[in-house]
Write a protein that holds these residues in place. Structure first.
Motif, short mmCIF file in Angstrom:
data_model
loop_
_atom_site.label_atom_id
_atom_site.label_comp_id
_atom_site.label_asym_id
_atom_site.label_seq_id
_atom_site.Cartn_x
_atom_site.Cartn_y
_atom_site.Cartn_z
N LEU B 229 29.03 1.45 31.05
CA LEU B 229 30.44 1.16 31.35
C LEU B 229 30.70 1.33 32.85
O LEU B 229 31.37 0.50 33.48
CB LEU B 229 31.34 2.10 30.53
N SER B 230 30.12 2.37 33.40
CA SER B 230 30.36 2.64 34.83
C SER B 230 29.78 1.53 35.72
O SER B 230 30.17 1.38 36.87
CB SER B 230 29.78 4.00 35.22
N LYS B 231 28.84 0.77 35.17
CA LYS B 231 28.26 -0.34 35.95
C LYS B 231 28.88 -1.68 35.56
O LYS B 231 28.34 -2.74 35.88
CB LYS B 231 26.74 -0.41 35.72
N GLY B 232 29.97 -1.63 34.83
CA GLY B 232 30.71 -2.86 34.53
C GLY B 232 30.22 -3.62 33.32
O GLY B 232 30.68 -4.74 33.05
N PHE B 233 29.28 -3.06 32.58
CA PHE B 233 28.86 -3.74 31.36
C PHE B 233 29.92 -3.53 30.28
O PHE B 233 30.66 -2.54 30.31
CB PHE B 233 27.51 -3.19 30.87
N THR B 234 29.98 -4.47 29.35
CA THR B 234 30.94 -4.37 28.26
C THR B 234 30.31 -3.51 27.16
O THR B 234 29.12 -3.63 26.89
CB THR B 234 31.26 -5.78 27.73
N ILE B 235 31.15 -2.70 26.52
CA ILE B 235 30.62 -1.75 25.54
C ILE B 235 31.19 -2.05 24.15
O ILE B 235 32.36 -2.41 24.01
CB ILE B 235 31.02 -0.30 25.93
N ALA B 236 30.36 -1.87 23.14
CA ALA B 236 30.82 -1.99 21.75
C ALA B 236 30.07 -0.96 20.91
O ALA B 236 28.99 -0.50 21.28
CB ALA B 236 30.55 -3.39 21.22
N PHE B 237 30.68 -0.62 19.79
CA PHE B 237 30.01 0.28 18.85
C PHE B 237 29.99 -0.33 17.46
O PHE B 237 30.93 -1.03 17.06
CB PHE B 237 30.73 1.65 18.80
N HIS B 238 28.92 -0.05 16.76
CA HIS B 238 28.82 -0.43 15.35
C HIS B 238 28.74 0.87 14.56
O HIS B 238 27.74 1.59 14.70
CB HIS B 238 27.55 -1.25 15.08
N VAL B 239 29.78 1.18 13.83
CA VAL B 239 29.68 2.35 12.94
C VAL B 239 29.00 1.81 11.69
O VAL B 239 29.64 1.39 10.73
CB VAL B 239 31.07 2.93 12.63
N ASP B 240 27.70 1.78 11.77
CA ASP B 240 26.95 1.01 10.78
C ASP B 240 25.49 1.45 10.79
O ASP B 240 24.88 1.47 11.86
CB ASP B 240 27.06 -0.48 11.17
N PRO B 241 24.91 1.77 9.66
CA PRO B 241 25.53 1.77 8.35
C PRO B 241 26.21 3.11 8.06
O PRO B 241 25.61 4.17 8.24
CB PRO B 241 24.32 1.60 7.41
N MET B 242 27.45 3.02 7.58
CA MET B 242 28.11 4.24 7.13
C MET B 242 27.35 4.73 5.90
O MET B 242 27.01 3.94 5.02
CB MET B 242 29.55 3.95 6.73
N ILE B 243 27.08 6.00 5.88
CA ILE B 243 26.32 6.56 4.75
C ILE B 243 27.14 7.66 4.09
O ILE B 243 27.53 8.64 4.75
CB ILE B 243 24.95 7.08 5.23
N TRP B 244 27.40 7.47 2.83
CA TRP B 244 28.20 8.45 2.10
C TRP B 244 27.42 9.75 1.95
O TRP B 244 26.22 9.74 1.68
CB TRP B 244 28.56 7.90 0.70
N HIS B 245 28.08 10.86 2.13
CA HIS B 245 27.50 12.17 1.80
C HIS B 245 28.69 13.09 1.57
O HIS B 245 29.83 12.75 1.91
CB HIS B 245 26.56 12.64 2.91
N PRO B 246 28.46 14.27 0.98
CA PRO B 246 29.61 15.08 0.57
C PRO B 246 30.68 15.30 1.66
O PRO B 246 31.86 15.23 1.38
CB PRO B 246 28.97 16.39 0.12
N ASP B 247 30.27 15.52 2.90
CA ASP B 247 31.28 15.77 3.94
C ASP B 247 31.52 14.55 4.80
O ASP B 247 31.83 14.66 6.00
CB ASP B 247 30.82 16.93 4.85
N TRP B 248 31.41 13.38 4.21
CA TRP B 248 31.44 12.17 5.05
C TRP B 248 32.74 12.03 5.83
O TRP B 248 32.72 11.61 7.00
CB TRP B 248 31.13 10.92 4.21
N LYS B 249 33.84 12.41 5.22
CA LYS B 249 35.12 12.19 5.91
C LYS B 249 35.18 13.03 7.18
O LYS B 249 35.51 12.52 8.25
CB LYS B 249 36.29 12.53 4.99
#
Ligand code: SF4
Lengths: 265, 368
Positions: B229-249
């Motif tokens: 980001l500091s060098k001007g590149f565009t940033i994105a995130f993939h929250v993927d793959p979400m994995i269910w587990h007991p404390d997922w929230k």
């Protein structure tokens, strides 16, 4: 091809093929080994020549995985060189390390389990979960217990999968105490899918208890990754249809609030 | 812990046809010569099509540098009927990955006992050039992280540098790197046309520890993103793959907190969300290669309409809504969308399909 008296065959390659040929059908010999009719002691055998991968499909139209396992074992015991890849290829199967490991494993299971696998024609994919259980010292007890339930192919492969994913004491108890394969499968399924099973059971009760109009048959159903209520009713004509739909619509609010309350995954 | 690229490769095979390539030359410069072998045929080909899980593990340690013989430029698999996905093109620069995620789809896909890097990047670039010439009105998005992580082997190939340079002349196109590594230093100094998206697949650290072996930690990924980001590149995130587990929230909420603490909505071109999915036949190798009691192998998965194993649709919807609300409650301007999902989940989670949502339209029709 020559006819050879059986007395000339000093050894036999018995690998207990599942299907015994009719005694009237000629038996076969190969390189001095009797290779068929092991049970019926024929007087004459047809001596066939050529590589085993060409001979075997003539003698045995189809072989199951436990039969291959026993055949390869017999060939090894008699120090006969053979190419498992070519033999499997002749039966449209592909050799792989996994398949080879399954053969090694099958040979050490009870004849009952081997025969059950043959009868149900279980393939590599169905038996692969056994590879997870290589560390189990009493693996043959587990496999024997499974074949005692005599599940069909579909149920059997599911049971094998559930059992060897986690061969715990609880799983053993289920296998031992289940009267039928269906019961064992249901309990193993509940153990493997605890949250969805519990949720589905809760929803079945909810749908049963809900005050549906008398004309409606309602069931909680799972279809793959979706679960929901299937509603069915019979309608006589358009007036009847409108009446029944409106009776259902009257329940909308009640359904909404109670469904939501019950639906926490 | 993130894998050390140079320490975890046992053997490098260079196809005769690739000996002169820039990547082969780098290999000679970076690795001891006794690790390198020039071959005229694909190595270990006797294992092809019959690999055990052990062979698959080993394939991550054998590097094979060769030319790619087919066409480089392919459509994203998300564009299959029944799936809603971004208008996106895939450029495969290799096959296999040196990281080791338990759910990795390459396990159902790869049947070669080596990790391949294609040496003829210039051919790929000339294909892209032709496409650009033939379609002067169209602007494409090109991603490199489909059959190999975009950056985890980049210290060897330096392909990122060449690609960024190439895309400088196609300012309306977008180049997307998708990674779970933190390896960005090698391209930060390259001048670019602000059309390079550096994206990270992210998960809570406990999920990374359990399922994403040899990848960068969450902190390392976010730090790498900050550098870009500091060098001007565009940033994105993939929250993927979400994995269910007991404390997922709780854990996913903390993940969102970590992201939003460092990145404002303006810093992120998009955030996509997806849940665990895999081909049914992949479950065997996943169990053989990883603990049968890990989060992925014990996940309650069902076969979905597209044949893949997925969580129950209601649970997926709940997970997606939760992530969305976690971002939006911190700042409603974060742009969150679903990827690789069936249309039913889109309609349950989002108000409408991606192309009907103004803030996502540009992204999905490829006209930004
Ligand atoms: S980073 Fe991607 S390609 Fe590499 S192992 Fe993980 S899922 Fe597979």
């Amino acid at each position: 091809m020559n006819l050879t008296p059986i007395s000339h065959c000093t050894k036999n390659l018995s690998f207990s093929p599942l299907h015994t040929p009719h005694p009237s059908v000629i038996g076969y010999a190969w390189r001095g080994f009797q290779i068929s009719h092991f049970e019926c002691e024929p007087k004459l055998l047809l001596e066939v020549q050529g590589p085993l991968e060409e001979i075997l499909p003539i003698v045995y139209r189809k072989l199951s995985l436990p039969e291959f396992a026993r055949l390869f074992d017999a060939l090894r015991r008699h120090h006969l060189t053979f190419d498992p890849e070519k033999i499997l290829h002749a039966y449209h199967l592909k050799w792989s390390q996994d398949l080879s490991n399954i053969f090694d494993l099958l040979i050490n299971q009870s004849p009952e389990f081997q025969n059950w696998c043959s009868e149900k024609d279980l393939g590599l994919m169905e038996l692969k979960p056994l590879l997870l259980a290589l560390h189990l010292r009493d693996l043959s007890n587990w496999t024997s217990q499974i074949c005692k339930l005599n599940p069909n192919r579909h149920l059997g492969s599911k049971i094998i999968e559930f059992v060897f994913m986690n061969p715990s004491h609880e799983v053993w108890v289920i296998l031992e105490n289940s009267k039928t394969a269906e019961i064992a499968y249901q309990q193993l399924h509940q153990m493997r899918y605890p949250i969805s099973s519990q949720h589905d059971l809760k929803m079945v009760d909810f749908v049963k208890a809900f005050p549906w109009p008398a004309h409606v048959k309602a069931n909680w159903q799972r279809e793959g990754d979706r679960s929901g209520i299937r509603l069915e009713f019979f309608t006589l004509n358009s007036e009847d249809y409108v009446k029944k739909i409106s009776q259902l619509s009257d329940l909308q609010h009640k359904l909404q609030s109670t469904w939501k309350k019950n639906n926490g995954n | 812990m993130e894998i050390k690229t140079f320490e975890n490769i046992d053997r490098i095979y260079i196809d005769q046809s690739a000996v002169e390539s820039s990547v082969a030359q780098r290999v000679y410069a970076l690795f001891p010569v006794d690790k390198i072998e020039v071959v005229s045929q694909k190595p270990l080909s006797q294992l092809e099509g019959r690999m055990s899980s052990e062979d698959f593990n080993k394939s991550k340690r054998n590097l094979y540098i060769t030319e790619y013989k087919g066409e480089f430029f392919k459509r994203c698999p998300g564009a299959k009927p029944g799936l809603t996905c971004c208008n996106y093109f895939v450029l495969n620069l290799g096959l296999q990955c040196n990281m080791n995620c338990s759910y990795c789809y390459l396990q159902s896909y790869i049947n070669t006992p080596v990790m391949t890097i294609y040496s003829n990047l210039e051919k790929a670039l000339s294909e892209l050039k032709s496409i650009a010439n033939e379609n002067p009105e169209k602007y494409f998005r090109v991603g490199t992280g489909e059959t190999v992580d975009s950056l985890s082997l980049d210290e060897i190939t330096l392909y990122s540098r060449r690609l960024i340079e190439f895309f400088k002349d196609l300012p309306k196109w977008k180049l997307e790197f998708k990674t779970k590594s933190s390896k960005v230093d090698q391209f930060l100094d390259v001048p670019h046309a602000h059309n390079v998206i550096c994206s990270w697949s992210v998960n809570p650290q406990n999920v990374i520890d359990s399922e994403e072996h040899n990848t960068a930690s969450l902190e390392q990924r976010l730090t790498a993103a900050e550098k870009c980001l500091s060098k001007g590149f565009t940033i994105a995130f993939h929250v993927d793959p979400m994995i269910w587990h007991p404390d997922w929230k709780l854990n996913y909420s903390n993940l969102v907190q970590s992201i939003t603490k460092k990145f404002s909505p303006q810093d992120l071109i998009y955030i996509t969300v997806g849940a665990l999915r895999f081909q049914p036949e992949q479950r065997h190798i996943m169990r053989e290669r990883f603990s049968s009691q890990n989060m992925v192998n014990t996940a309650e998965m069902f076969q979905s309409k597209d044949g893949k194993m997925r969580y129950d649709q209601n649970l997926r919807t709940e997970m997606f809504e939760y992530i969305q609300s976690e971002f939006k409650k911190r700042n409603s301007s974060y742009r969150v969308s679903l990827c690789m999902e069936v249309p039913e989940t889109w309609s349950m989670t989002m108000a409408s399909s991606p192309s009907q949502i103004p803030e996502l339209k540009d992204l999905f029709v490829g006209g930004r």
